[in-house]
Design an enzyme around this catalytic site. Sequence first.
Site, PDB file in Angstrom:
ATOM      1  N   GLU A  40       0.850  -1.182   0.000  1.00 16.86           N
ATOM      2  CA  GLU A  40       0.000   0.000   0.000  1.00 16.86           C
ATOM      3  C   GLU A  40       0.892   1.242   0.000  1.00 16.86           C
ATOM      4  O   GLU A  40       1.996   1.239   0.544  1.00 16.86           O
ATOM      5  CB  GLU A  40      -0.845  -0.043   1.279  1.00 16.86           C
ATOM      6  CG  GLU A  40      -1.713   1.152   1.557  1.00 16.86           C
ATOM      7  CD  GLU A  40      -2.344   1.079   2.942  1.00 16.86           C
ATOM      8  OE1 GLU A  40      -3.444   1.632   3.093  1.00 16.86           O
ATOM      9  OE2 GLU A  40      -1.761   0.480   3.878  1.00 16.86           O
ATOM     10  N   LYS A 106      -9.568   0.415  -1.642  1.00 23.51           N
ATOM     11  CA  LYS A 106      -9.647  -0.056  -0.247  1.00 23.51           C
ATOM     12  C   LYS A 106     -11.026   0.221   0.346  1.00 23.51           C
ATOM     13  O   LYS A 106     -11.523   1.352   0.301  1.00 23.51           O
ATOM     14  CB  LYS A 106      -8.564   0.645   0.565  1.00 23.51           C
ATOM     15  CG  LYS A 106      -8.467   0.226   2.029  1.00 23.51           C
ATOM     16  CD  LYS A 106      -7.330   1.006   2.688  1.00 23.51           C
ATOM     17  CE  LYS A 106      -7.119   0.602   4.137  1.00 23.51           C
ATOM     18  NZ  LYS A 106      -6.032   1.400   4.749  1.00 23.51           N
ATOM     19  N   CYS A 142      -4.401  -3.465   3.796  1.00 26.40           N
ATOM     20  CA  CYS A 142      -4.073  -3.076   5.169  1.00 26.40           C
ATOM     21  C   CYS A 142      -5.220  -3.301   6.166  1.00 26.40           C
ATOM     22  O   CYS A 142      -5.463  -4.412   6.586  1.00 26.40           O
ATOM     23  CB  CYS A 142      -3.584  -1.628   5.183  1.00 26.40           C
ATOM     24  SG  CYS A 142      -2.533  -1.224   6.596  1.00 26.40           S
TER      25      CYS A 142
END
Length: 263
Positions: A40, A106, A142
């Site tokens: 990321e 995300k 994440c």
Amino acid sequence: MRIALAQIVSGPVPAANLDVVARETASAVAQGAELVVFPEATMRCFGRNLVEVAESLDGPWATRVREIAADAGATVVVGMFTPADGGRVHNTLLVTGPEVETAYDKIHLYDAFGFAESDTVAPGEKPLVVEIGGVSVGLTTCYDLRFPGLYTALADAGAAVICVAASWGAGPGKVDQWQLLTRARALDSTSFILACGQADPTTVGEQLSGTAPRGVGHSVVVAPTGEVVATLGAEPGLLLVDVDVADVADVRRSLPVLVNRRF
């Protein structure tokens, strides 16, 4: 499939980070990798203005990544930022290679541990599974790692391998949580987890301040049994692992948690 996790330390300059992508991709492919996963925020590290560097998927930064992947003959997964409404950005994973061209935004935003990702980042809406070299691969980023429902949804959609691109926040117990969660998500989904994080910037001499999640390293490949296949430490490195997706079918026959669940 031979995969490589490129654990790097992103800096604030997108062009310089592209040079790192090119170098690490070339090194991985020279060692036989078909899939190269970057963290990321490879485009620009957290803690800096993201809006000013955000580009569309047909912009120059993504175009250069596409060229790197094409020249190498491999698929590259890399974290970047794309424009969103309301003066925010999307935290995007670009997936580009010989047979695939797509992106994942995300879904779960890191509004935790004193950091508010949603101040500058808009959430994505849709899980993504892509075919890479005949293997169904799910994409996550994440903080997504803390939400098991996303991983079982990706497995339901056919994923045998799930990538996690991260810039994990440092702090007491955070490395332990990363290691625990990657193994837990492998067991939840009975899938291989390919978790590539930013290296710890302090290992290359950076002095950090603030709450921005800059990375702790410890990229890891976890088998669908929850067993750690291979891992790195805190410093930058390239982790190469051969993944046999036939193992996924074997594990799902002996441990059919996806079939047995009732909620």
